[in-house]
Design an enzyme around this catalytic site. Structure first.
Site, PDB file in Angstrom:
ATOM      1  CB  SER A  26      74.459   6.349  17.274  1.00  0.00           C
ATOM      2  OG  SER A  26      75.810   6.095  17.390  1.00  0.00           O
ATOM      3  CG  PHE A  45      75.510   5.439  28.662  1.00  0.00           C
ATOM      4  CD1 PHE A  45      75.012   4.529  29.597  1.00  0.00           C
ATOM      5  CD2 PHE A  45      76.867   5.407  28.372  1.00  0.00           C
ATOM      6  CE1 PHE A  45      75.856   3.613  30.217  1.00  0.00           C
ATOM      7  CE2 PHE A  45      77.718   4.493  28.992  1.00  0.00           C
ATOM      8  CZ  PHE A  45      77.206   3.591  29.914  1.00  0.00           C
ATOM      9  CD  GLN A  92      93.684 -10.337 -13.647  1.00  0.00           C
ATOM     10  OE1 GLN A  92      94.718 -10.012 -13.054  1.00  0.00           O
ATOM     11  NE2 GLN A  92      93.646 -11.345 -14.490  1.00  0.00           N
ATOM     12  CG  LEU A 139      80.992   4.419  -6.547  1.00  0.00           C
ATOM     13  CD1 LEU A 139      81.187   3.010  -6.009  1.00  0.00           C
ATOM     14  CD2 LEU A 139      79.903   5.119  -5.748  1.00  0.00           C
ATOM     15  CD  GLU A 173      78.998   1.557  22.954  1.00  0.00           C
ATOM     16  OE1 GLU A 173      79.464   0.845  23.867  1.00  0.00           O
ATOM     17  OE2 GLU A 173      77.836   1.968  22.936  1.00  0.00           O
ATOM     18  N   GLY A 174      84.633   1.962  23.240  1.00  0.00           N
ATOM     19  CA  GLY A 174      85.936   1.315  23.333  1.00  0.00           C
ATOM     20  C   GLY A 174      86.634   1.433  21.999  1.00  0.00           C
TER      21      GLY A 174
HETATM   22  P1  TGC Z   1      88.772  -3.294  35.251  1.00  0.00           P
HETATM   23  O1  TGC Z   1      89.605  -3.235  36.491  1.00  0.00           O
HETATM   24  O2  TGC Z   1      89.138  -4.247  34.158  1.00  0.00           O
HETATM   25  O3  TGC Z   1      87.244  -3.568  35.645  1.00  0.00           O
HETATM   26  C1  TGC Z   1      86.573  -2.841  36.669  1.00  0.00           C
HETATM   27  C2  TGC Z   1      85.412  -3.693  37.158  1.00  0.00           C
HETATM   28  O4  TGC Z   1      84.481  -3.900  36.088  1.00  0.00           O
HETATM   29  C3  TGC Z   1      84.340  -5.308  35.812  1.00  0.00           C
HETATM   30  N1  TGC Z   1      84.199  -5.427  34.363  1.00  0.00           N
HETATM   31  C4  TGC Z   1      83.027  -5.677  33.767  1.00  0.00           C
HETATM   32  N2  TGC Z   1      81.810  -5.929  34.265  1.00  0.00           N
HETATM   33  C5  TGC Z   1      80.799  -6.141  33.398  1.00  0.00           C
HETATM   34  N3  TGC Z   1      80.991  -6.091  32.077  1.00  0.00           N
HETATM   35  C6  TGC Z   1      82.195  -5.826  31.533  1.00  0.00           C
HETATM   36  N4  TGC Z   1      82.358  -5.730  30.207  1.00  0.00           N
HETATM   37  C7  TGC Z   1      83.291  -5.613  32.391  1.00  0.00           C
HETATM   38  N5  TGC Z   1      84.608  -5.320  32.198  1.00  0.00           N
HETATM   39  C8  TGC Z   1      85.144  -5.217  33.423  1.00  0.00           C
HETATM   40  C9  TGC Z   1      85.612  -5.927  36.342  1.00  0.00           C
HETATM   41  O5  TGC Z   1      85.424  -7.283  36.656  1.00  0.00           O
HETATM   42  C10 TGC Z   1      85.846  -5.089  37.588  1.00  0.00           C
HETATM   43  O6  TGC Z   1      84.925  -5.510  38.581  1.00  0.00           O
HETATM   44  P2  TGC Z   1      85.329  -5.418  40.145  1.00  0.00           P
HETATM   45  O7  TGC Z   1      84.147  -5.981  40.845  1.00  0.00           O
HETATM   46  O8  TGC Z   1      86.591  -6.231  40.264  1.00  0.00           O
HETATM   47  O9  TGC Z   1      85.551  -3.967  40.436  1.00  0.00           O
HETATM   48  O10 TGC Z   1      88.661  -1.807  34.696  1.00  0.00           O
HETATM   49  P3  TGC Z   1      89.783  -0.847  34.119  1.00  0.00           P
HETATM   50  O11 TGC Z   1      89.668   0.444  34.867  1.00  0.00           O
HETATM   51  O12 TGC Z   1      91.134  -1.522  34.073  1.00  0.00           O
HETATM   52  O13 TGC Z   1      89.256  -0.577  32.624  1.00  0.00           O
HETATM   53  C11 TGC Z   1      89.123  -1.621  31.721  1.00  0.00           C
HETATM   54  C12 TGC Z   1      88.737  -1.103  30.319  1.00  0.00           C
HETATM   55  C13 TGC Z   1      89.832  -0.215  29.753  1.00  0.00           C
HETATM   56  C14 TGC Z   1      88.575  -2.312  29.439  1.00  0.00           C
HETATM   57  C15 TGC Z   1      87.401  -0.353  30.376  1.00  0.00           C
HETATM   58  O14 TGC Z   1      87.431   0.708  31.225  1.00  0.00           O
HETATM   59  C16 TGC Z   1      86.906   0.081  29.019  1.00  0.00           C
HETATM   60  O15 TGC Z   1      86.189  -0.690  28.405  1.00  0.00           O
HETATM   61  N6  TGC Z   1      87.229   1.302  28.514  1.00  0.00           N
HETATM   62  C17 TGC Z   1      86.640   1.846  27.289  1.00  0.00           C
HETATM   63  C18 TGC Z   1      85.602   2.895  27.651  1.00  0.00           C
HETATM   64  C19 TGC Z   1      84.405   2.849  26.757  1.00  0.00           C
HETATM   65  O16 TGC Z   1      84.155   1.920  26.028  1.00  0.00           O
HETATM   66  N7  TGC Z   1      83.601   3.882  26.814  1.00  0.00           N
HETATM   67  C20 TGC Z   1      82.376   3.935  26.074  1.00  0.00           C
HETATM   68  C21 TGC Z   1      81.505   5.084  26.494  1.00  0.00           C
HETATM   69  S1  TGC Z   1      79.844   4.955  25.911  1.00  0.00           S
HETATM   70  C22 TGC Z   1      79.908   5.215  24.275  1.00  0.00           C
HETATM   71  O17 TGC Z   1      80.927   5.331  23.700  1.00  0.00           O
HETATM   72  C23 TGC Z   1      78.598   5.284  23.564  1.00  0.00           C
HETATM   73  S2  TGC Z   1      78.764   5.624  21.903  1.00  0.00           S
HETATM   74  C24 TGC Z   1      77.201   5.748  21.282  1.00  0.00           C
HETATM   75  C25 TGC Z   1      76.719   4.493  20.638  1.00  0.00           C
HETATM   76  O18 TGC Z   1      76.809   3.421  21.208  1.00  0.00           O
HETATM   77  O19 TGC Z   1      76.222   4.520  19.538  1.00  0.00           O
HETATM   78  P1  FAD Z   2      91.390   8.525  24.646  1.00  0.00           P
HETATM   79  O1  FAD Z   2      90.973   7.599  25.741  1.00  0.00           O
HETATM   80  O2  FAD Z   2      92.034   9.826  25.018  1.00  0.00           O
HETATM   81  O3  FAD Z   2      92.295   7.746  23.640  1.00  0.00           O
HETATM   82  C1  FAD Z   2      93.116   8.397  22.673  1.00  0.00           C
HETATM   83  C2  FAD Z   2      93.993   7.331  21.999  1.00  0.00           C
HETATM   84  O4  FAD Z   2      94.813   6.682  22.995  1.00  0.00           O
HETATM   85  C3  FAD Z   2      93.153   6.231  21.342  1.00  0.00           C
HETATM   86  O5  FAD Z   2      93.756   5.841  20.143  1.00  0.00           O
HETATM   87  C4  FAD Z   2      93.238   5.078  22.336  1.00  0.00           C
HETATM   88  O6  FAD Z   2      93.090   3.819  21.732  1.00  0.00           O
HETATM   89  C5  FAD Z   2      94.621   5.273  22.930  1.00  0.00           C
HETATM   90  N1  FAD Z   2      94.734   4.698  24.280  1.00  0.00           N
HETATM   91  C6  FAD Z   2      94.027   5.048  25.389  1.00  0.00           C
HETATM   92  N2  FAD Z   2      94.358   4.261  26.419  1.00  0.00           N
HETATM   93  C7  FAD Z   2      95.283   3.390  25.948  1.00  0.00           C
HETATM   94  C8  FAD Z   2      96.021   2.307  26.537  1.00  0.00           C
HETATM   95  N3  FAD Z   2      95.828   1.946  27.806  1.00  0.00           N
HETATM   96  N4  FAD Z   2      96.904   1.644  25.760  1.00  0.00           N
HETATM   97  C9  FAD Z   2      97.084   1.984  24.448  1.00  0.00           C
HETATM   98  N5  FAD Z   2      96.412   2.992  23.849  1.00  0.00           N
HETATM   99  C10 FAD Z   2      95.528   3.673  24.588  1.00  0.00           C
HETATM  100  N6  FAD Z   2      80.718   8.391  25.443  1.00  0.00           N
HETATM  101  C11 FAD Z   2      79.671   8.230  26.327  1.00  0.00           C
HETATM  102  O7  FAD Z   2      79.863   8.059  27.522  1.00  0.00           O
HETATM  103  N7  FAD Z   2      78.377   8.273  25.860  1.00  0.00           N
HETATM  104  C12 FAD Z   2      78.075   8.467  24.551  1.00  0.00           C
HETATM  105  O8  FAD Z   2      76.901   8.477  24.182  1.00  0.00           O
HETATM  106  C13 FAD Z   2      79.148   8.666  23.623  1.00  0.00           C
HETATM  107  N8  FAD Z   2      78.885   8.946  22.312  1.00  0.00           N
HETATM  108  C14 FAD Z   2      79.917   9.262  21.473  1.00  0.00           C
HETATM  109  C15 FAD Z   2      79.638   9.709  20.180  1.00  0.00           C
HETATM  110  C16 FAD Z   2      80.673  10.075  19.324  1.00  0.00           C
HETATM  111  C17 FAD Z   2      80.350  10.610  17.962  1.00  0.00           C
HETATM  112  C18 FAD Z   2      82.006   9.924  19.735  1.00  0.00           C
HETATM  113  C19 FAD Z   2      83.143  10.249  18.805  1.00  0.00           C
HETATM  114  C20 FAD Z   2      82.306   9.493  21.023  1.00  0.00           C
HETATM  115  C21 FAD Z   2      81.267   9.173  21.909  1.00  0.00           C
HETATM  116  N9  FAD Z   2      81.523   8.797  23.240  1.00  0.00           N
HETATM  117  C22 FAD Z   2      80.485   8.605  24.135  1.00  0.00           C
HETATM  118  C23 FAD Z   2      82.880   8.822  23.757  1.00  0.00           C
HETATM  119  C24 FAD Z   2      83.712   7.592  23.396  1.00  0.00           C
HETATM  120  O9  FAD Z   2      83.305   6.472  24.126  1.00  0.00           O
HETATM  121  C25 FAD Z   2      85.180   7.940  23.653  1.00  0.00           C
HETATM  122  O10 FAD Z   2      85.560   8.866  22.661  1.00  0.00           O
HETATM  123  C26 FAD Z   2      86.072   6.718  23.632  1.00  0.00           C
HETATM  124  O11 FAD Z   2      85.815   5.875  24.740  1.00  0.00           O
HETATM  125  C27 FAD Z   2      87.573   7.092  23.628  1.00  0.00           C
HETATM  126  O12 FAD Z   2      87.861   8.077  24.565  1.00  0.00           O
HETATM  127  P2  FAD Z   2      88.691   9.395  24.137  1.00  0.00           P
HETATM  128  O13 FAD Z   2      88.048   9.972  22.926  1.00  0.00           O
HETATM  129  O14 FAD Z   2      88.818  10.252  25.344  1.00  0.00           O
HETATM  130  O15 FAD Z   2      90.113   8.871  23.695  1.00  0.00           O
END
Ligand code: TGC
Ligand code: FAD
Length: 392
Positions: free
Chosen positions: A98, A136, A287, A346, A371-372
């Protein structure tokens, strides 16, 4: 923890698909994990303390900016080498991976891709060497899967911007020198903001009591009227697509990383099963245990092939967001199932810190969420194949 006797499974001779450089990079990371991570990781996780001593080693194996050009201090490697480094680090621990993922794909990548030359020169070499650590900030208390709803905001005050809001669940937050923060401007457009430790009104409280990713520090980012110099805005991309573009790169690395965790669980369980005698013979000869082990190696091999092919597409700039989602989702799910099955092989020993399996299993509960989430990646695939969004 028991001595690290890890032997990587390669059931389909996939090493033959790798170049000399891939093998060199992979083997260096593998040896480093054995030498520097395995001996200390269990204690770090038990004590919920990020082992800062490994930062310089991560930099040396090229884990900070593997694919960032060498002129900025990066390793200038291709995407398969990047993936292999993530695989090897996560074989040691998901929390350490991470730190490397965040630094490379979520901090260095946006500065490199969306920043100007002055920002690249100022931050990238220090991030590559580990002198600076970054974080981030996308997720907020009320906006996790739906980051587009964020309320963190910047207001133009003429000479500077004023930043207000809060981010939650941020890896590396408690000690990051620089945070890449996503905030809306007055028009509601999402901008990337570089926030530095020490700026007045900026604090990073640590999140405690985690049962997962205990060797990684997680925290909040709180912005209370933080004055942001105008030169700290990333100028070259805005909108939700900017942070989502960074996630593509990090999710790709996680797809590889999860294979590392799975390989470690499989290898540990296989070795244990051959040694553990019950009913006068090794349990590996039963098995039911063979079914578990055979299914594990099958799933690992499928994930290795999927990810290698994704790496080829990524090297050619052809990997799509949906293809990356499929690999992240499949491989993390595969790894978590293998961890659970391996833990059972184990028996009682599987719940102790003598072995890495329970730690991997607990870590993977975060990896399947950040990361989603598992669900969100399924919906990304669903939208891709049907053309219809089911998010809302
Ligand atoms: P949507 O309307 O689909 O898209 C908005 C705009 O973004 C463009 N787009 C992208 N562009 C580049 N790369 C991608 N992967 C893209 N996906 C979408 C899209 O074309 C659009 O552009 P424009 O010009 O039309 O505005 O957005 P939405 O609001 O419906 O959301 C889509 C969804 C749910 C897939 C997205 O928001 C999402 O991926 N949600 C999950 C959030 C998430 O992953 N958070 C992670 C936080 S960071 C983290 O967890 C770090 S953990 C630490 C570690 O990595 O170890
Ligand atoms: P929610 O969005 O509240 O989701 C809760 C439940 O609802 C999930 O099961 C989900 O799948 C479901 N759900 C949500 N929307 C829908 C839908 N449309 N349809 C069906 N089901 C749905 N974020 C950062 O920005 N930077 C970081 O560095 C970072 N590091 C992290 C480190 C750790 C250890 C953890 C646990 C999280 C971290 N995150 C970070 C946050 C992480 O990206 C979020 O936890 C993640 O994106 C999910 O958001 P949430 O926890 O608010 O869950």
């Amino acid at each position: 923890m028991s001595q690290d006797l890890f032997q990587a499974p390669d059931y389909y001779q996939l090493d033959e698909l790798l170049t000399e450089e891939h093998l060199l990079v992979r083997n260096a990371a593998r040896e480093w994990v054995k030498r520097e991570v395995s001996p200390i990781i269990e204690e770090a996780a038990q004590n919920a303390k990020f082992p800062k001593s490994i930062i310089s080693g991560l930099a040396e194996i090229g884990a900070f900016g593997p694919y960032i050009p060498e002129e900025y201090g990066g390793a200038g490697l291709d995407q398969i080498s990047y993936g292999l480094i993530m695989q090897e680090i996560e074989r040691g621990d998901s929390g350490i991976r991470s730190t490397a993922s965040v630094q490379s794909s979520l901090v260095m990548y946006p500065i490199w891709k969306y920043g100007n030359e002055a920002q690249r020169q100022k931050y990238l070499p220090k991030l590559a060497s580990g002198e600076f650590l970054g974080c981030f900030g996308l997720t907020e208390p009320d906006h996790g899967s739906n980051p587009g709803g964020m309320t963190t905001n910047i207001k133009d005050m003429g000479d500077y911007y004023l930043l207000n809001g809060a981010k939650m669940w941020i890896s590396n937050a408690p000690f990051a020198d620089v945070a890449v923060v996503w905030a809306k401007n007055e028009e509601g457009r999402i901008k990337g903001v570089l926030v530095e430790r020490g700026m007045e009104g900026f604090s990073t409280p640590e999140t405690h009591n985690k049962w997962s990713l205990r060797a990684s520090a997680t925290g909040e980012l709180i912005f209370d009227n933080v004055k942001i110099p105008k030169e700290n805005i990333l100028p070259n991309k805005d909108g939700l697509g900017a942070p989502l573009g960074c996630l593509d790169s990090a999710r790709y690395g996680i797809a590889w990383g999860a294979i590392g965790a799975a390989m470690d669980c499989y290898d540990t369980a296989l070795r244990y099963a051959k040694q553990r005698i019950q009913f006068d013979k090794p349990i590996a000869g039963m098995q039911l245990q063979q079914k578990k082990l055979a299914e594990m190696i099958t799933e690992i091999t499928k994930a290795q092939l999927l990810t290698w092919r994704l790496g080829v597409l990524k090297n050619e700039n052809r990997a799509t967001t949906a293809q990356i989602s499929m690999a992240k989702r499949n491989n993390v799910d595969m790894a978590i199932h293998i961890a659970r099955e391996a833990r059972q092989i184990l028996g009682a020993m599987g719940i102790t810190g003598e072995y890495s399996i329970m730690r991997h299993m607990m870590n993977l509960e975060s990896v399947i969420t950040y990361e989603g989430t598992h669900d969100i990646h399924l919906l990304i695939t669903g939208m891709d194949i049907t053309g219809i969004s089911a998010f809302k």
